[in-house]
Design a protein around this motif. Sequence first.
Motif, PDB file in Angstrom:
ATOM      1  N   LEU A 128      15.119 -17.312   4.144  1.00 46.47           N
ATOM      2  CA  LEU A 128      14.305 -18.136   3.123  1.00 46.47           C
ATOM      3  C   LEU A 128      13.566 -17.909   1.916  1.00 46.47           C
ATOM      4  O   LEU A 128      13.853 -18.774   1.210  1.00 46.47           O
ATOM      5  CB  LEU A 128      13.347 -19.176   4.199  1.00 46.47           C
ATOM      6  CG  LEU A 128      13.940 -19.430   5.273  1.00 46.47           C
ATOM      7  CD1 LEU A 128      12.960 -20.812   5.935  1.00 46.47           C
ATOM      8  CD2 LEU A 128      15.393 -21.020   4.621  1.00 46.47           C
ATOM      9  N   LEU A 129      12.639 -16.832   2.397  1.00 47.39           N
ATOM     10  CA  LEU A 129      11.805 -16.223   0.672  1.00 47.39           C
ATOM     11  C   LEU A 129      13.051 -16.373  -0.421  1.00 47.39           C
ATOM     12  O   LEU A 129      12.588 -16.177  -0.775  1.00 47.39           O
ATOM     13  CB  LEU A 129      10.779 -15.146   1.555  1.00 47.39           C
ATOM     14  CG  LEU A 129      10.033 -15.831   2.619  1.00 47.39           C
ATOM     15  CD1 LEU A 129       8.777 -14.456   3.617  1.00 47.39           C
ATOM     16  CD2 LEU A 129       8.795 -16.741   1.818  1.00 47.39           C
ATOM     17  N   MET A 130      13.918 -15.396   0.445  1.00 46.48           N
ATOM     18  CA  MET A 130      14.402 -15.290  -1.127  1.00 46.48           C
ATOM     19  C   MET A 130      14.771 -15.809  -1.688  1.00 46.48           C
ATOM     20  O   MET A 130      15.129 -15.134  -2.782  1.00 46.48           O
ATOM     21  CB  MET A 130      15.826 -13.842  -0.510  1.00 46.48           C
ATOM     22  CG  MET A 130      14.736 -12.020   0.543  1.00 46.48           C
ATOM     23  SD  MET A 130      16.110 -10.894   0.747  1.00 46.48           S
ATOM     24  CE  MET A 130      17.282 -11.499   1.837  1.00 46.48           C
ATOM     25  N   ILE A 131      15.772 -16.538  -1.091  1.00 46.95           N
ATOM     26  CA  ILE A 131      15.833 -17.638  -1.362  1.00 46.95           C
ATOM     27  C   ILE A 131      14.808 -18.796  -2.098  1.00 46.95           C
ATOM     28  O   ILE A 131      15.356 -18.949  -3.953  1.00 46.95           O
ATOM     29  CB  ILE A 131      17.050 -18.827  -0.545  1.00 46.95           C
ATOM     30  CG1 ILE A 131      18.213 -17.793   0.420  1.00 46.95           C
ATOM     31  CG2 ILE A 131      17.796 -20.053  -1.052  1.00 46.95           C
ATOM     32  CD1 ILE A 131      19.005 -18.866   1.711  1.00 46.95           C
ATOM     33  N   GLU A 132      13.977 -18.636  -2.021  1.00 44.25           N
ATOM     34  CA  GLU A 132      13.132 -19.495  -2.735  1.00 44.25           C
ATOM     35  C   GLU A 132      12.215 -18.669  -3.781  1.00 44.25           C
ATOM     36  O   GLU A 132      12.879 -19.357  -4.607  1.00 44.25           O
ATOM     37  CB  GLU A 132      11.684 -19.362  -1.127  1.00 44.25           C
ATOM     38  CG  GLU A 132      10.532 -20.828  -1.887  1.00 44.25           C
ATOM     39  CD  GLU A 132       9.592 -20.717  -1.089  1.00 44.25           C
ATOM     40  OE1 GLU A 132       9.668 -21.746   0.374  1.00 44.25           O
ATOM     41  OE2 GLU A 132       8.652 -20.244  -0.369  1.00 44.25           O
ATOM     42  N   LYS A 133      12.285 -17.146  -3.558  1.00 38.56           N
ATOM     43  CA  LYS A 133      11.397 -16.586  -4.647  1.00 38.56           C
ATOM     44  C   LYS A 133      12.684 -16.514  -5.894  1.00 38.56           C
ATOM     45  O   LYS A 133      12.234 -16.507  -6.873  1.00 38.56           O
ATOM     46  CB  LYS A 133      11.010 -15.043  -3.814  1.00 38.56           C
ATOM     47  CG  LYS A 133      10.300 -15.343  -3.439  1.00 38.56           C
ATOM     48  CD  LYS A 133       9.798 -13.958  -3.510  1.00 38.56           C
ATOM     49  CE  LYS A 133       8.462 -14.076  -1.568  1.00 38.56           C
ATOM     50  NZ  LYS A 133       6.887 -14.754  -2.392  1.00 38.56           N
ATOM     51  N   THR A 134      14.131 -16.028  -5.191  1.00 40.85           N
ATOM     52  CA  THR A 134      15.220 -16.304  -5.952  1.00 40.85           C
ATOM     53  C   THR A 134      15.450 -17.525  -7.397  1.00 40.85           C
ATOM     54  O   THR A 134      16.020 -17.654  -8.187  1.00 40.85           O
ATOM     55  CB  THR A 134      16.216 -16.046  -5.121  1.00 40.85           C
ATOM     56  OG1 THR A 134      16.199 -14.382  -5.060  1.00 40.85           O
ATOM     57  CG2 THR A 134      17.778 -15.267  -6.811  1.00 40.85           C
ATOM     58  N   PHE A 135      15.548 -18.860  -6.352  1.00 40.93           N
ATOM     59  CA  PHE A 135      16.220 -19.856  -6.837  1.00 40.93           C
ATOM     60  C   PHE A 135      14.937 -21.121  -6.640  1.00 40.93           C
ATOM     61  O   PHE A 135      15.339 -22.666  -7.704  1.00 40.93           O
ATOM     62  CB  PHE A 135      17.825 -20.664  -6.681  1.00 40.93           C
ATOM     63  CG  PHE A 135      18.582 -19.516  -6.174  1.00 40.93           C
ATOM     64  CD1 PHE A 135      19.462 -19.021  -7.196  1.00 40.93           C
ATOM     65  CD2 PHE A 135      18.702 -19.209  -4.764  1.00 40.93           C
ATOM     66  CE1 PHE A 135      20.233 -17.989  -6.982  1.00 40.93           C
ATOM     67  CE2 PHE A 135      19.703 -18.028  -4.865  1.00 40.93           C
ATOM     68  CZ  PHE A 135      20.727 -17.438  -5.763  1.00 40.93           C
ATOM     69  N   PHE A 136      13.973 -21.115  -5.619  1.00 37.24           N
ATOM     70  CA  PHE A 136      14.034 -22.621  -6.137  1.00 37.24           C
ATOM     71  C   PHE A 136      11.618 -22.199  -5.626  1.00 37.24           C
ATOM     72  O   PHE A 136      11.411 -22.661  -5.225  1.00 37.24           O
ATOM     73  CB  PHE A 136      13.641 -22.915  -4.570  1.00 37.24           C
ATOM     74  CG  PHE A 136      15.464 -23.298  -3.870  1.00 37.24           C
ATOM     75  CD1 PHE A 136      15.651 -25.037  -5.219  1.00 37.24           C
ATOM     76  CD2 PHE A 136      16.284 -22.740  -3.935  1.00 37.24           C
ATOM     77  CE1 PHE A 136      16.563 -25.151  -4.330  1.00 37.24           C
ATOM     78  CE2 PHE A 136      17.524 -23.468  -3.620  1.00 37.24           C
ATOM     79  CZ  PHE A 136      17.858 -23.829  -4.420  1.00 37.24           C
TER      80      PHE A 136
END
Lengths: 460, 397
Positions: free
Chosen positions: A332-340
């Motif tokens: 979740l953190l990787m997705i958040e930091k990359t896209f959101f």
Amino acid sequence: MVFSSLTFLCIFLPAVLLLYNVSRSVTYRNAVITVSSLVFYAWGDPAFLLLLIAASFVNYILAIIMDRYYGLWQSKMILAAAVVLDAALLGVFKYTAFFVGSINSALGLSLSVPGIALPLGISFYTFQIISYMADVYRGEARAQRSYLKFLTFISMFPKITSGPIARYPQLERSLSKRQVRPQDFADGARRFILGLGKKVVLADCSGESASLLLGAASHATAGSAWLGMIFYTFQLYFDFSGYSDMAVGIGKMLGFSLPENFDHPYIARSITDFWRRWHISLSRFFRDYVYIPLGGNRRLQMRNILVVWLLTGLWHGASWNFVLWGLYYGVLLMIEKTFFKWWSKIPVLSNITTMFAVVIGWTIFYFTDLSQLGTFFGYLFGQGCPLFDLTTVSTLCSNAWLLAACILASTPLPKMVFEYVSSLKYAGAVIECTVLAAVFVGCIALLTGATSTPFLYVQF
Amino acid sequence: MRKYIVTVLFVLLLAGAAAVCFGPADTESITAENREAAAMPELSLDTVVSGEFAGGFDSYVNDNIGLRGRLMELSGAVKSCFGFTPRLVGKVISTTSDIGTGETLDSSLMLIDSKIMEMFSDKPEAENSYAEALVNIAETLPDGVEMYSMLVPTQLEFEDPLYSNAQDSQKSCIDAINERLGSKITPVDVYSALAEADGYLYFKTDHHWTMDGAYCGYEAFMNSAGGEAVSKDGFERKEKNDFYGTLYLKARSQLNDPEPDTLVYYDVEEKTDLEIVMRAEYEDGSALEYGEGSGVFNDEKDDYLFFFGGDQPLIEITNNDIPDGKTIIVIKDSYANALVPWLVNSYGRVVMIDPRSFEGSLKEEIERYEADEVAVVNYVFTTTFTDYCALLNGLAE
């Protein structure tokens, strides 16, 4: 022993505070804290007291030797040996059965799974010892020469079983010289009572509803599944933050400034924000001793995030669901930091999505059996069960105000109101004292005749 | 100034808590729970090292704190502020249940009006074990000994479907077990008898049936066994006292001014010459007979324990008015304690065996008493306890 027990509230705490204030000598006071902490630790589980004393003694000696070789290669060797030793201690007691069981499942073997009991607070005190060794190695603190002071730091009863994970440099000075000012004692007392209220009223009563809705005795419905997880979400927060408040409060009454562990995590607008507010002392431990040494944001950030969250998951328990829970947050953190990254700027919506992710996270956290977890996710989305039943409606109605109180208490609003009212000159004093007395007496009443409800984080 | 006020308040609160803790114990609140207060544990190296002392001390403090009854009332008042209870919905609360076998299960209680009822949650694996245990017992019986199985449903099963549907169907569980019993065991249909009957069949604050409810069971049993039940009208109906039962203790903090139950009984001893012997057998083969002069009813008890003074390993009741009557061995939980006072009117001898405390051999008891029949009488919740099923199975060995 737990803070929310009549033995602690009626006997242990009054006795410790009384003995502690007999003399102002720091050595005497350290001795009172250490002896009472060992009694506190040994209460109900004395078998592992020797382990705690031995682990702290070995590291105490290693730190002194390491300090002597500060800056030389020998100190690195000693640090490595100490970390391996402490990690092995945690590994043997906490993970042996898990690894043997996993090997059996993966390879179809039938190795005997050792039945090793988990020593109380081992995850907290080993991390504290590791952080001490690392800080001495880095030169952020000198090795403590007095074993009494070192044992006081490690075994201090406010934090031994459930944290916060205090860094040695934060407390080093207080171990040698401290005074308890009247303001500190009053702040500590206030903090302790409100923490007790969080634990006994909000956490334990939410926990009763969660057990009812999530337990095997209830029919599965989508409504019960969501309501049960929401109550569990509040139980976890008020249980752990209530404990931390009590720990910080007792620390203040004894002249120590323990680190804060929570900052209203359920008003977070992103997962990153949530983990800045939840179990802060653990997040800082992993940030300072794992994430940054691995390269932090500058080198292989995604790998570093995954490693940290795998370890965070495993720290919480020796079970695959905790590994899954850690990886869930890592991804979740990787997705958040990359896209959101921009998403957290949208108020309300970002709060809702964050809480949704957090509740799903606590669902993974709750079920140690992965097949039960799978079935339960089906229930959450209405698979194979009705929308609600009488148990859902009854539990919602009979706990409606409790739920509202939990939602409200998760925000900074009650604290702001309490501080404002308390700031009023005369009425403030009356209201503050009435609230504190009512909470304390109410907690004693709720604990009378109740079965013991240990802190959820004690098991970690 | 405020810091001193808060400090003084905190010191007073801690001192007050300590004073209440060390003050005179509120023994009345413990007596109301039909149990004895935890005693101060023995302080020795062994008890300290094993953790027994700490556990015992916590229990001691919990039970002996002053103003305990008042504090528990306050606890109830606090909890009643957590929400509201719609009249039509009732209230479901979580608790744990055990039947004295060591196993504890999560369970729920439903509170409607002044009734507190256990909610049934079936455990198919345990139910299989229960049926298997009965079949295994049947296999060991000598030729000619008839065997019966009576599984008693509880009160919630017969409430409005709005409430009864919130639990698993007890009827389905009973039917499923009965189907697995095979030809050697005759199931007793007490379910239909209770469904058709009216009146005070179950206690409101206790999980047991009343002696009126047990009479339905007796009639159903005699129908299955081919005998005739004696008429209830032939015995004087008496009211002993009001009481609060075991479920009340679990739900008391959630109840406002609950109505007590009335201990009603039919004085079967008045008209029948009964002789009672209680016996405990031990694994080493020794035995102890006790309970001399005791009767079907124990006047010293004010609740369900009134029937035979509670569960005993083995109770032998001889009806001297039927010297050539048949002998039946009843393997049972506490539900049979209200049933057997009826059953003794139709048998020369009734022997009650409680698997939870009986350490002897069922085979030897059957031989000793030359039993004609064996009945297994339990309430349906018993089938969800795997260790009770294991104990039943142990009787077949």
